[in-house]
Design a protein around this motif. Structure first.
Motif, PDB file in Angstrom:
ATOM      1  N   GLY A  73       0.794  -1.217   0.000  1.00  0.00           N
ATOM      2  CA  GLY A  73       0.000   0.000   0.000  1.00  0.00           C
ATOM      3  C   GLY A  73       0.827   1.268   0.000  1.00  0.00           C
ATOM      4  N   ASP A  74       2.145   1.132   0.200  1.00  0.00           N
ATOM      5  CA  ASP A  74       3.013   2.313   0.231  1.00  0.00           C
ATOM      6  C   ASP A  74       4.437   1.945  -0.186  1.00  0.00           C
ATOM      7  OD1 ASP A  74       4.145   4.765   0.561  1.00  0.00           O
ATOM      8  OD2 ASP A  74       3.929   4.858   2.736  1.00  0.00           O
ATOM      9  N   PRO A  75       4.669   1.766  -1.489  1.00  0.00           N
ATOM     10  CA  PRO A  75       6.022   1.424  -1.957  1.00  0.00           C
ATOM     11  C   PRO A  75       6.949   2.624  -2.115  1.00  0.00           C
ATOM     12  CG  PRO A  75       4.492   1.429  -3.791  1.00  0.00           C
ATOM     13  CD  PRO A  75       3.673   1.733  -2.567  1.00  0.00           C
ATOM     14  N   TYR A  76       6.714   3.679  -1.352  1.00  0.00           N
ATOM     15  CA  TYR A  76       7.479   4.921  -1.487  1.00  0.00           C
ATOM     16  C   TYR A  76       8.986   4.694  -1.349  1.00  0.00           C
ATOM     17  CZ  TYR A  76       9.437   9.457  -0.043  1.00  0.00           C
ATOM     18  OH  TYR A  76      10.222  10.586   0.094  1.00  0.00           O
ATOM     19  N   ASP A  77       9.411   3.937  -0.328  1.00  0.00           N
ATOM     20  CA  ASP A  77      10.847   3.789  -0.070  1.00  0.00           C
ATOM     21  C   ASP A  77      11.577   3.144  -1.244  1.00  0.00           C
ATOM     22  OD1 ASP A  77      10.759   4.980   2.435  1.00  0.00           O
ATOM     23  OD2 ASP A  77      10.374   3.097   3.478  1.00  0.00           O
ATOM     24  N   VAL A  78      10.977   2.141  -1.863  1.00  0.00           N
ATOM     25  CA  VAL A  78      11.661   1.500  -2.985  1.00  0.00           C
ATOM     26  C   VAL A  78      11.651   2.407  -4.215  1.00  0.00           C
ATOM     27  CG1 VAL A  78       9.705   0.251  -4.025  1.00  0.00           C
ATOM     28  CG2 VAL A  78      12.007  -0.735  -4.106  1.00  0.00           C
ATOM     29  N   LEU A  79      10.638   3.258  -4.363  1.00  0.00           N
ATOM     30  CA  LEU A  79      10.633   4.208  -5.470  1.00  0.00           C
ATOM     31  C   LEU A  79      11.745   5.247  -5.294  1.00  0.00           C
ATOM     32  CD1 LEU A  79       6.797   4.797  -5.989  1.00  0.00           C
ATOM     33  CD2 LEU A  79       8.332   3.268  -7.246  1.00  0.00           C
ATOM     34  N   VAL A  80      12.012   5.637  -4.060  1.00  0.00           N
ATOM     35  CA  VAL A  80      13.151   6.524  -3.788  1.00  0.00           C
ATOM     36  C   VAL A  80      14.443   5.842  -4.194  1.00  0.00           C
ATOM     37  CG1 VAL A  80      14.463   7.688  -1.977  1.00  0.00           C
ATOM     38  CG2 VAL A  80      11.966   7.780  -1.948  1.00  0.00           C
ATOM     39  N   ASP A  81      14.580   4.549  -3.817  1.00  0.00           N
ATOM     40  CA  ASP A  81      15.775   3.791  -4.198  1.00  0.00           C
ATOM     41  C   ASP A  81      15.939   3.751  -5.715  1.00  0.00           C
ATOM     42  OD1 ASP A  81      16.261   3.155  -1.522  1.00  0.00           O
ATOM     43  OD2 ASP A  81      15.212   1.226  -1.641  1.00  0.00           O
ATOM     44  N   LEU A  82      14.865   3.434  -6.413  1.00  0.00           N
ATOM     45  CA  LEU A  82      14.943   3.225  -7.858  1.00  0.00           C
ATOM     46  C   LEU A  82      15.038   4.525  -8.634  1.00  0.00           C
ATOM     47  CD1 LEU A  82      12.322   0.350  -8.254  1.00  0.00           C
ATOM     48  CD2 LEU A  82      14.825   0.160  -8.303  1.00  0.00           C
ATOM     49  N   ALA A  83      14.725   5.655  -7.998  1.00  0.00           N
ATOM     50  CA  ALA A  83      14.778   6.939  -8.702  1.00  0.00           C
ATOM     51  C   ALA A  83      16.186   7.264  -9.188  1.00  0.00           C
ATOM     52  CB  ALA A  83      14.265   8.054  -7.795  1.00  0.00           C
ATOM     53  N   SER A  84      17.189   6.718  -8.536  1.00  0.00           N
ATOM     54  CA  SER A  84      18.572   7.006  -8.923  1.00  0.00           C
ATOM     55  C   SER A  84      19.109   6.032  -9.971  1.00  0.00           C
ATOM     56  CB  SER A  84      19.479   6.950  -7.684  1.00  0.00           C
ATOM     57  OG  SER A  84      19.485   5.637  -7.131  1.00  0.00           O
ATOM     58  N   VAL A  85      18.342   4.993 -10.299  1.00  0.00           N
ATOM     59  CA  VAL A  85      18.815   3.977 -11.238  1.00  0.00           C
ATOM     60  C   VAL A  85      18.666   4.477 -12.671  1.00  0.00           C
ATOM     61  CG1 VAL A  85      18.471   1.623 -12.089  1.00  0.00           C
ATOM     62  CG2 VAL A  85      18.249   2.116  -9.646  1.00  0.00           C
ATOM     63  N   ARG A  86      19.706   4.296 -13.463  1.00  0.00           N
ATOM     64  CA  ARG A  86      19.677   4.661 -14.880  1.00  0.00           C
ATOM     65  C   ARG A  86      19.971   3.424 -15.717  1.00  0.00           C
ATOM     66  NH1 ARG A  86      17.484   7.905 -12.731  1.00  0.00           N
ATOM     67  NH2 ARG A  86      17.803  10.161 -12.593  1.00  0.00           N
ATOM     68  N   PHE A  87      19.248   3.323 -16.822  1.00  0.00           N
ATOM     69  CA  PHE A  87      19.401   2.172 -17.695  1.00  0.00           C
ATOM     70  C   PHE A  87      20.003   2.592 -19.034  1.00  0.00           C
ATOM     71  CE2 PHE A  87      15.941   1.237 -14.787  1.00  0.00           C
ATOM     72  CZ  PHE A  87      16.237  -0.045 -14.369  1.00  0.00           C
ATOM     73  N   HIS A  88      20.657   1.657 -19.703  1.00  0.00           N
ATOM     74  CA  HIS A  88      21.174   1.908 -21.040  1.00  0.00           C
ATOM     75  C   HIS A  88      20.832   0.719 -21.937  1.00  0.00           C
ATOM     76  CE1 HIS A  88      24.596  -0.192 -18.964  1.00  0.00           C
ATOM     77  NE2 HIS A  88      24.440  -0.966 -20.016  1.00  0.00           N
ATOM     78  N   ARG A  89      20.952   0.931 -23.213  1.00  0.00           N
ATOM     79  CA  ARG A  89      20.687  -0.153 -24.144  1.00  0.00           C
ATOM     80  C   ARG A  89      21.750  -1.247 -23.986  1.00  0.00           C
ATOM     81  NH1 ARG A  89      17.132   0.687 -28.214  1.00  0.00           N
ATOM     82  NH2 ARG A  89      16.311   2.815 -28.493  1.00  0.00           N
ATOM     83  N   PRO A  90      21.344  -2.502 -24.078  1.00  0.00           N
ATOM     84  CA  PRO A  90      22.350  -3.570 -23.995  1.00  0.00           C
ATOM     85  C   PRO A  90      23.207  -3.592 -25.251  1.00  0.00           C
ATOM     86  CG  PRO A  90      20.204  -4.473 -24.561  1.00  0.00           C
ATOM     87  CD  PRO A  90      19.988  -3.011 -24.254  1.00  0.00           C
ATOM     88  N   THR A  91      24.394  -4.112 -25.134  1.00  0.00           N
ATOM     89  CA  THR A  91      25.229  -4.302 -26.315  1.00  0.00           C
ATOM     90  C   THR A  91      24.571  -5.348 -27.211  1.00  0.00           C
ATOM     91  OG1 THR A  91      26.500  -6.081 -25.287  1.00  0.00           O
ATOM     92  CG2 THR A  91      27.279  -3.809 -24.935  1.00  0.00           C
ATOM     93  N   ALA A  92      25.007  -5.413 -28.449  1.00  0.00           N
ATOM     94  CA  ALA A  92      24.429  -6.386 -29.380  1.00  0.00           C
ATOM     95  C   ALA A  92      24.620  -7.806 -28.862  1.00  0.00           C
ATOM     96  CB  ALA A  92      25.064  -6.224 -30.763  1.00  0.00           C
ATOM     97  N   ALA A  93      25.804  -8.067 -28.298  1.00  0.00           N
ATOM     98  CA  ALA A  93      26.066  -9.412 -27.783  1.00  0.00           C
ATOM     99  C   ALA A  93      25.170  -9.727 -26.597  1.00  0.00           C
ATOM    100  CB  ALA A  93      27.537  -9.537 -27.390  1.00  0.00           C
ATOM    101  N   ALA A  94      25.002  -8.747 -25.703  1.00  0.00           N
ATOM    102  CA  ALA A  94      24.148  -8.968 -24.526  1.00  0.00           C
ATOM    103  C   ALA A  94      22.689  -9.153 -24.937  1.00  0.00           C
ATOM    104  CB  ALA A  94      24.288  -7.802 -23.562  1.00  0.00           C
ATOM    105  N   ALA A  95      22.252  -8.384 -25.924  1.00  0.00           N
ATOM    106  CA  ALA A  95      20.869  -8.514 -26.393  1.00  0.00           C
ATOM    107  C   ALA A  95      20.627  -9.887 -27.010  1.00  0.00           C
ATOM    108  CB  ALA A  95      20.566  -7.416 -27.420  1.00  0.00           C
ATOM    109  N   LEU A  96      21.605 -10.385 -27.752  1.00  0.00           N
ATOM    110  CA  LEU A  96      21.474 -11.713 -28.357  1.00  0.00           C
ATOM    111  C   LEU A  96      21.424 -12.794 -27.289  1.00  0.00           C
ATOM    112  CD1 LEU A  96      21.336 -13.328 -30.962  1.00  0.00           C
ATOM    113  CD2 LEU A  96      23.844 -13.391 -30.994  1.00  0.00           C
ATOM    114  N   ASP A  97      22.297 -12.656 -26.272  1.00  0.00           N
ATOM    115  CA  ASP A  97      22.284 -13.621 -25.163  1.00  0.00           C
ATOM    116  C   ASP A  97      20.948 -13.595 -24.436  1.00  0.00           C
ATOM    117  OD1 ASP A  97      24.844 -14.474 -25.691  1.00  0.00           O
ATOM    118  OD2 ASP A  97      25.792 -13.153 -24.201  1.00  0.00           O
TER     119      ASP A  97
END
Length: 419
Positions: A73-97
């Protein structure tokens, strides 16, 4: 290639939370306060086929994603944690795997949970939005969930808009009463005057004003809200002063109101419709009459939709822009803007209290609407709280007057509500 390795391949830096997957792999600090558990292949498919908040929401709502260390009912703390996470595209090899590991089924979008709004709501051209039928459907999707559910979350005031805290330790009920007091005072309402409350919800402002002798008409597109509000009016013995209609605000033909309050409606109007909305308000007011427009805004003045999770699960067709755009549209319609203020910190506190109510009444809320819907509301309110705290969204009250023909307003020196 394990699920944890796939996730690691698209995350910049280290993951601040724990992660464990159905294949037994794990990632992140072993002593993390909060851990995400991908329980099923469907959870991974949701995340892989709808990256960002939509895939996360789908997996969360269905229960394919569990989060340990928080209450649903209140996932606020984990949203604070995840707010700092940044994602990038996988490499071609990683995407194939990853494709080899997940297979065709893992890269095929699974059926969204039933709480997600129908795709037709998102494919309609912008110019066709916000007609009477479409707006009614959008409002019913959000507000006609269950009056009992809203009672559990909102508390006795049944007020689903930003409160105004006289002090940080005030109760939610004190703060909501104070918000209505502020609106009433800004509008300079007096016994015997007439108020039109647009998008009146469960009638909180309607009943507040009627208790003080003001004649009030409220309108809402939610049938359940209108029925609840009308019962409350009758129970309080206010039927000779107040009524709430199940109607679109555009259906109101009466004019000559001393004041118009619009608390939480503008978000549903659509930015393209601001000119006609404010002209409508101008036409409903008598000369010298006042408008109080209370709405969620952006920190910039561009039109911006609310994002895929909010649009599909919470506020279909919702649009936000900055207070400058709101003020400009009001001025262009012929209203004179007198004052504006930003209450975003108050909304963060309001949302924290609503989440606390949902946590406290979780079992009853789930029994009323189902766990998936309850999870939607917890995620949406906790995420909104974070957005208000960080200034991603704001809350502005704009006070305006309809001048007399000679340009005068008949108002005393301002601000009179602080006297």
């Amino acid at each position: 290639m394990s699920i944890a390795t796939i996730v690691e391949s698209v995350v910049d830096g280290s993951l601040p939370v724990g992660l464990r997957a159905y294949d037994g792999s794990s990632l992140g600090p072993p002593d993390a306060a909060r851990t995400l558990e991908l329980r099923t292949p469907r959870a991974v498919a949701y995340l892989a086929t709808a990256p960002g908040d939509l895939g996360l929401a789908r997996a969360w709502v269905t229960g394919d994603l569990a989060i340990h260390g928080i209450h649903p009912g209140d996932p606020y703390d984990v949203l604070v944690d995840l707010a700092s996470v940044r994602f990038h595209r996988p490499t071609a090899a990683a995407a194939l795997d990853a494709a080899r590991e997940l297979g065709l089924r893992g890269l095929t979008p699974p059926q969204p949970p039933p709480q997600e709004a129908l795709p037709r709501w998102r494919r309609v051209a912008e110019g066709l939005r916000h007609n009477l039928v479409r707006d009614a459907g959008a409002i019913q999707h959000h507000y006609d969930v269950s009056n009992r559910f809203y009672e559990l979350v909102l508390g006795p005031s049944m007020t689903y808009t930003c409160a105004c805290y006289p002090r940080e330790d005030a109760t939610l009920e004190e703060a909501q009463e104070n918000k209505y007091r502020l609106v009433f005072d800004k509008l300079r309402l007096e016994e015997g005057q007439r108020l039109l409350d647009l998008g009146c919800g469960w009638g909180g402002m309607v009943r507040y004003a009627a208790r003080r002798g003001v004649r009030v008409t409220g309108v809402t597109l939610s049938r359940q809200q209108a029925q609840w509000a009308q019962r409350a009016i009758e129970q309080e013995g206010l039927a000779d002063l107040a009524e709430v209609r199940h109607a679109d605000y555009r259906d109101v033909t009466a004019t000559g109101f001393d004041a118009v309050s619009s608390i939480g409606l503008t978000e549903h109007v659509g930015v393209r419709n601001y000119p006609s909305y404010f002209r409508f308000v101008l036409d409903r007011l008598r000369p010298g009459g006042l408008l109080l427009n209370h709405c969620i805004t952006r920190p910039h003045n561009h039109r911006q939709e609310t994002g895929p999770f909010i649009d599909r699960y919470v506020f279909p067709d919702g649009e936000l822009t900055g207070s400058g755009r709101v003020i400009m549209a009001a001025q262009d319609a012929g209203l004179e803007v007198l004052h504006e203020e930003n209450l975003r910190d108050h909304y963060a506190l309001t949302l924290a209290r609503w989440c606390a109510n949902l946590v406290e009444h979780w079992d009853e809320a789930v029994a009323e609407v189902g766990e998936g819907t309850a999870r939607v509301w917890g995620l949406y309110m906790a995420g909104s709280r974070l957005g208000f705290e960080r200034g991603v969204v704001q809350l502005h009250q704009v006070l305006a007057v309809k001048p007399f023909a000679d340009g005068s307003t008949g108002l005393p020196l301002r601000p009179w509500w602080r006297a």
